[in-house]
Scaffold this active site. Structure first.
Site, PDB file in Angstrom:
ATOM      1  N   ASN A 146      50.513  -5.917 -75.824  1.00  0.00           N
ATOM      2  CA  ASN A 146      50.375  -5.591 -74.394  1.00  0.00           C
ATOM      3  C   ASN A 146      51.582  -4.748 -74.002  1.00  0.00           C
ATOM      4  O   ASN A 146      52.686  -4.998 -74.487  1.00  0.00           O
ATOM      5  CB  ASN A 146      50.395  -6.850 -73.523  1.00  0.00           C
ATOM      6  CG  ASN A 146      49.102  -7.610 -73.611  1.00  0.00           C
ATOM      7  OD1 ASN A 146      48.177  -7.191 -74.303  1.00  0.00           O
ATOM      8  ND2 ASN A 146      49.041  -8.729 -72.911  1.00  0.00           N
ATOM      9  N   GLY A 147      51.377  -3.823 -73.059  1.00  0.00           N
ATOM     10  CA  GLY A 147      52.496  -2.992 -72.600  1.00  0.00           C
ATOM     11  C   GLY A 147      52.248  -1.537 -72.954  1.00  0.00           C
ATOM     12  O   GLY A 147      51.144  -1.163 -73.363  1.00  0.00           O
ATOM     13  N   ARG A 173      41.306 -11.318 -66.011  1.00  0.00           N
ATOM     14  CA  ARG A 173      42.268 -10.227 -65.882  1.00  0.00           C
ATOM     15  C   ARG A 173      41.609  -8.859 -66.014  1.00  0.00           C
ATOM     16  O   ARG A 173      42.232  -7.849 -65.719  1.00  0.00           O
ATOM     17  CB  ARG A 173      43.339 -10.360 -66.979  1.00  0.00           C
ATOM     18  CG  ARG A 173      44.140 -11.623 -66.875  1.00  0.00           C
ATOM     19  CD  ARG A 173      44.734 -12.000 -68.213  1.00  0.00           C
ATOM     20  NE  ARG A 173      45.734 -11.064 -68.651  1.00  0.00           N
ATOM     21  CZ  ARG A 173      47.028 -11.290 -68.613  1.00  0.00           C
ATOM     22  NH1 ARG A 173      47.486 -12.425 -68.157  1.00  0.00           N
ATOM     23  NH2 ARG A 173      47.883 -10.407 -69.033  1.00  0.00           N
ATOM     24  N   HIS A 230      48.956   9.161 -25.505  1.00  0.00           N
ATOM     25  CA  HIS A 230      47.698   9.856 -25.229  1.00  0.00           C
ATOM     26  C   HIS A 230      46.506   8.901 -25.203  1.00  0.00           C
ATOM     27  O   HIS A 230      45.366   9.340 -25.359  1.00  0.00           O
ATOM     28  CB  HIS A 230      47.491  10.972 -26.251  1.00  0.00           C
ATOM     29  CG  HIS A 230      48.604  11.973 -26.222  1.00  0.00           C
ATOM     30  ND1 HIS A 230      48.686  12.971 -25.278  1.00  0.00           N
ATOM     31  CD2 HIS A 230      49.721  12.088 -26.984  1.00  0.00           C
ATOM     32  CE1 HIS A 230      49.798  13.669 -25.477  1.00  0.00           C
ATOM     33  NE2 HIS A 230      50.441  13.141 -26.509  1.00  0.00           N
ATOM     34  N   GLU A 282      47.264   2.072 -43.190  1.00  0.00           N
ATOM     35  CA  GLU A 282      47.058   1.097 -44.269  1.00  0.00           C
ATOM     36  C   GLU A 282      47.333  -0.326 -43.779  1.00  0.00           C
ATOM     37  O   GLU A 282      46.605  -1.266 -44.110  1.00  0.00           O
ATOM     38  CB  GLU A 282      47.954   1.475 -45.467  1.00  0.00           C
ATOM     39  CG  GLU A 282      47.940   0.526 -46.651  1.00  0.00           C
ATOM     40  CD  GLU A 282      46.587   0.401 -47.341  1.00  0.00           C
ATOM     41  OE1 GLU A 282      45.626   1.101 -46.969  1.00  0.00           O
ATOM     42  OE2 GLU A 282      46.485  -0.441 -48.247  1.00  0.00           O
ATOM     43  N   TRP A 314      42.681  -3.728 -71.957  1.00  0.00           N
ATOM     44  CA  TRP A 314      42.446  -2.922 -70.755  1.00  0.00           C
ATOM     45  C   TRP A 314      43.041  -1.569 -71.101  1.00  0.00           C
ATOM     46  O   TRP A 314      44.261  -1.410 -71.227  1.00  0.00           O
ATOM     47  CB  TRP A 314      43.144  -3.599 -69.564  1.00  0.00           C
ATOM     48  CG  TRP A 314      43.334  -2.745 -68.361  1.00  0.00           C
ATOM     49  CD1 TRP A 314      44.435  -1.995 -68.057  1.00  0.00           C
ATOM     50  CD2 TRP A 314      42.430  -2.563 -67.274  1.00  0.00           C
ATOM     51  NE1 TRP A 314      44.258  -1.361 -66.851  1.00  0.00           N
ATOM     52  CE2 TRP A 314      43.046  -1.687 -66.346  1.00  0.00           C
ATOM     53  CE3 TRP A 314      41.160  -3.049 -66.985  1.00  0.00           C
ATOM     54  CZ2 TRP A 314      42.426  -1.300 -65.157  1.00  0.00           C
ATOM     55  CZ3 TRP A 314      40.557  -2.667 -65.800  1.00  0.00           C
ATOM     56  CH2 TRP A 314      41.185  -1.801 -64.905  1.00  0.00           C
ATOM     57  N   GLU A 373      40.633  -5.991 -42.836  1.00  0.00           N
ATOM     58  CA  GLU A 373      39.661  -6.343 -43.877  1.00  0.00           C
ATOM     59  C   GLU A 373      39.807  -7.771 -44.387  1.00  0.00           C
ATOM     60  O   GLU A 373      38.811  -8.370 -44.788  1.00  0.00           O
ATOM     61  CB  GLU A 373      39.635  -5.327 -45.019  1.00  0.00           C
ATOM     62  CG  GLU A 373      40.890  -5.205 -45.829  1.00  0.00           C
ATOM     63  CD  GLU A 373      40.812  -4.113 -46.886  1.00  0.00           C
ATOM     64  OE1 GLU A 373      39.715  -3.703 -47.257  1.00  0.00           O
ATOM     65  OE2 GLU A 373      41.883  -3.686 -47.343  1.00  0.00           O
ATOM     66  N   LYS A 404      34.496  -4.760 -54.276  1.00  0.00           N
ATOM     67  CA  LYS A 404      35.656  -4.139 -54.929  1.00  0.00           C
ATOM     68  C   LYS A 404      35.351  -2.690 -55.306  1.00  0.00           C
ATOM     69  O   LYS A 404      36.214  -1.834 -55.251  1.00  0.00           O
ATOM     70  CB  LYS A 404      36.040  -4.946 -56.165  1.00  0.00           C
ATOM     71  CG  LYS A 404      37.306  -4.476 -56.853  1.00  0.00           C
ATOM     72  CD  LYS A 404      38.536  -4.729 -56.002  1.00  0.00           C
ATOM     73  CE  LYS A 404      39.772  -4.038 -56.532  1.00  0.00           C
ATOM     74  NZ  LYS A 404      40.760  -3.800 -55.454  1.00  0.00           N
ATOM     75  N   CYS A 438      45.877  -6.441 -70.352  1.00  0.00           N
ATOM     76  CA  CYS A 438      45.343  -6.974 -71.604  1.00  0.00           C
ATOM     77  C   CYS A 438      45.715  -8.438 -71.765  1.00  0.00           C
ATOM     78  O   CYS A 438      46.662  -8.918 -71.156  1.00  0.00           O
ATOM     79  CB  CYS A 438      45.941  -6.220 -72.784  1.00  0.00           C
ATOM     80  SG  CYS A 438      45.875  -4.446 -72.630  1.00  0.00           S
ATOM     81  N   LYS A 464      44.492  -3.168 -43.956  1.00  0.00           N
ATOM     82  CA  LYS A 464      44.699  -4.422 -44.703  1.00  0.00           C
ATOM     83  C   LYS A 464      44.445  -5.617 -43.799  1.00  0.00           C
ATOM     84  O   LYS A 464      43.774  -6.569 -44.176  1.00  0.00           O
ATOM     85  CB  LYS A 464      46.134  -4.525 -45.246  1.00  0.00           C
ATOM     86  CG  LYS A 464      46.499  -3.705 -46.424  1.00  0.00           C
ATOM     87  CD  LYS A 464      45.992  -4.209 -47.751  1.00  0.00           C
ATOM     88  CE  LYS A 464      44.672  -3.574 -48.100  1.00  0.00           C
ATOM     89  NZ  LYS A 464      44.694  -2.285 -48.722  1.00  0.00           N
TER      90      LYS A 464
END
Ligand code: F6R
Length: 608
Positions: free
Chosen positions: A98-99, A27, A504, A481, A74, A488, A603, A2, A485
């Site tokens: 916020n929070g 944001r 193998h 991962e 948000w 990409e 995204k 937020c 990363k």
């Protein structure tokens, strides 16, 4: 996350606040609102959706006055809607926040008992009512805000207006950021620098526990308990674009560094020291949890890697068999789903087309469904029977980072909850796990201190054409991962493999040109992974070892050793994920790639 903007001065507040909110749009948010004090009366305008909706409303019903507060929300508690948008008001007390307030349910119950009536589903509205309650008792705006804030548990940055004390504005923070800007007797307060940068470069950065009372051309900073504080003003020289990224060069780097906070927010209010996990929106009773015979975890990309880790948690703690599926496969393979099957759908965006189709497939077969999502009220969150929100805040960089680690944390909490309901773990064991979870944000913070060493490694290996990532057990998904990363965002070919599979096939690739990242924390398979390391070295491969306190034992076996803080093995993937993200980031940044918007990627993948 937020955005907050507040203003007190001699100019019209609304255009200043709107401009500030616009500068915080990057944001991410789902609703917005503004309140001003005009001739002793508070007036509020709020609108769901983008700022343009609020602007249209303000054109029809303008807000005058030279003191006001604004917010872009948000959603964390309650849907994105006009009623849940900030500012929230109770008896002339108006709050933006916020929070996350962890004890809001308790406070809401207490205040409802005293006759307070709540309109929204938010935790924030509780703050307005709590201040109103103390204002009635003390007759002082300042004393009421101090008393109310001292009763809150969790994280907050708040800015508060009071209809009965029009010459004042109060701001305070604990755990969420807040910055004060000033120029010529006018004051601005915001959650982030860019909101004010077009008005002033003179800023005061508030620390946790600080409280600011703004008056007519002056401001006083003190601690929440009243002790005086001296603050220095700093001149900001950043350009506005850099400021939006909080001083980081890219959103991805900012988001990597936000992980301690994101994890703490995901845990907030859900784990109790006494040995309980509360997942309010799971919508499954203990009886229903006990009836589950089989679980599917279904996702795409990075979220699928989190799913692979979730299988370890659930099978270990709740002893239920788990299949992990890629969503685009699950939806077409006619999976065996029954009424006693639970399908977990993991998605940062909550809009991924294949994951949504997999959800519909499971529901169509009368199975139960729970989403693990970051975006509140996204399609997957709405259509699932239950949801566990990760509170990572908006993720702007295309490559997923903080969403991934918070997904792992959410899955761990779910596995504990399931294990407790099924009696496969005791509340004593649960207490230990909760303790480990509580310590996690700090361990991630310590891991981030390796940033410089990882940048050096990136410089040394950025010329490679291919990378191999190896791990065993719950480190295998991290190897996947790490490879994802890197490919990409840097466009370097990389593969992740279970370390035991190396012989193998992939071993044929190893030569002096090939950097091999080996995930080797001290756990049951450490010795075996150390042998794999020797095998790579024997073929001339260049080894980057990622380990914890076992680091010293590996001396001489690797070209570079990254020594990370030790945590219990279950949670180690959260720690080892961080250097994977940083390595990919630095390689891509050094190669001059478009880190935040890599080619060909989106995204949110809303098409099949
Ligand atoms: C990788 C990445 C993607 C997403 C995938 C699923 O960094 O971001 O692989 O993880 O597209 O997206 P969500 O989680 O939104 O369903």
């Amino acid at each position: 996350m937020c955005g907050i903007v507040g203003f007190i001065g001699s100019n019209e507040a609304t255009p200043i606040i709107l401009d500030g909110l616009r500068r915080l749009e990057y944001r991410g948010y789902d609703s917005a609102g503004i309140a001003t004090l005009n001739h002793g009366k508070v007036e509020i305008r709020r609108a769901a959706g983008k700022l343009v909706n609020l602007e249209m409303m303000l054109q029809e019903r303008p807000l005058g006055g030279s003191c006001g507060i604004g917010h872009t929300r948000w959603a964390t508690h309650g849907r994105p809607s006009e009623i849940n948008a900030h500012p929230h008001c109770a008896g002339g007390i108006v709050v933006v926040h916020n929070g996350i307030i962890e004890n809001y349910r308790f406070l809401k119950g207490m205040l409802t008992g005293k006759g307070h009536h709540f309109r929204s589903e938010t935790d924030t509205e509780v703050i307005a009512h709590l201040i109103e309650h103390h204002f009635k008792e003390t007759g002082s705006f300042e004393a009421a805000v101090r008393l109310a804030l001292s009763e809150l548990r969790g994280a907050y940055a708040v800015v508060v207006l009071c209809e009965k004390e029009p010459g004042h504005l109060i701001a305070a923070k604990s755990g969420s950021p807040l910055v004060v800007g000033h120029r010529g007797g006018e004051f601005y307060v915001a959650s982030d620098i860019p909101a004010m940068l077009s008005r002033t470069r003179e800023m005061i950065f508030l620390d946790d526990g600080e409280f600011v009372l703004f008056g007519n051309r002056d401001m006083k900073v003190s601690m929440l308990d009243g002790r005086k504080v001296r603050k220095e003003s700093k001149t900001i020289t950043w350009n506005p674009l850099l400021a939006e990224k909080g001083g980081y060069r890219h959103f991805m780097l900012k988001e990597i560094h936000e992980q301690p906070r994101a994890i703490a927010d995901t845990l907030a209010g859900r784990i109790q020291e006494k040995g309980e996990v509360q997942l309010e929106e799971l919508h499954l009773t203990d009886v229903e949890l006990r009836r589950i015979e089989k679980l599917f975890i279904v996702a795409c990309g990075t979220s699928w890697h989190a799913a692979l880790i979730g299988k370890f948690f659930i099978e270990k703690l709740a002893r239920v068999p788990v299949d992990v599926d890629i969503a685009s496969e699950f939806r077409y393979r006619d999976p065996i789903v029954t009424g006693n099957t639970l399908t977990l759908l993991i998605s940062q965006s909550g809009e991924t087309a294949d994951t949504l189709a997999a959800l519909r497939e499971a529901k169509g077969k009368k199975g139960k469904t729970v989403a693990v999502c970051n975006v509140v009220e996204s399609s997957i969150a709405r259509e699932s029977d239950g949801v566990i929100y990760t509170h990572a805040g908006p993720e702007i960089g295309v490559a997923s980072t903080k969403a991934f680690t918070t997904q792992i944390v959410a899955l761990y909490m779910f596995a504990i909850r399931l294990g407790l309901a099924r009696g496969t773990i005791s509340s004593g064991q649960c207490r230990g796990m909760i303790h480990d979870l509580q310590a996690l944000p700090e361990k991630v913070e310590k891991t981030l201190m390796q940033d410089g060493a990882i940048e050096e490694a990136a410089r040394a290996y950025m010329g490679a054409k291919d990378f191999l990532f190896l791990g065993r057990g719950n480190q295998y998904p991290i190897a996947l991962e790490g490879a994802l990363k890197l490919k990409e965002i840097s466009y370097i070919h990389a593969e992740g493999y279970p370390a035991g599979e190396m012989k193998h096939g992939p071993i044929a690739l190893i030569d002096e040109q090939m950097p091999v990242v080996i995930l080797a924390p001290r756990n049951e398979t450490f010795e075996k992974v150390a042998s794999n390391m020797e095998e790579v070295r024997a073929r001339g491969g260049r080894v980057i070892a990622v380990t914890d306190h076992a680091g010293e034992e590996l001396t001489g076996k690797a070209d570079l050793i990254l020594n990370l803080p030790a945590v219990p093995d279950d949670l180690m993937p959260v720690i080892t994920a961080v250097p994977m993200q940083l390595l990919a980031y630095h390689v891509a940044a050094l190669l001059g790639k478009d880190v935040d918007q890599p080619r060909n990627l989106a995204k949110s993948v809303t098409v099949e």
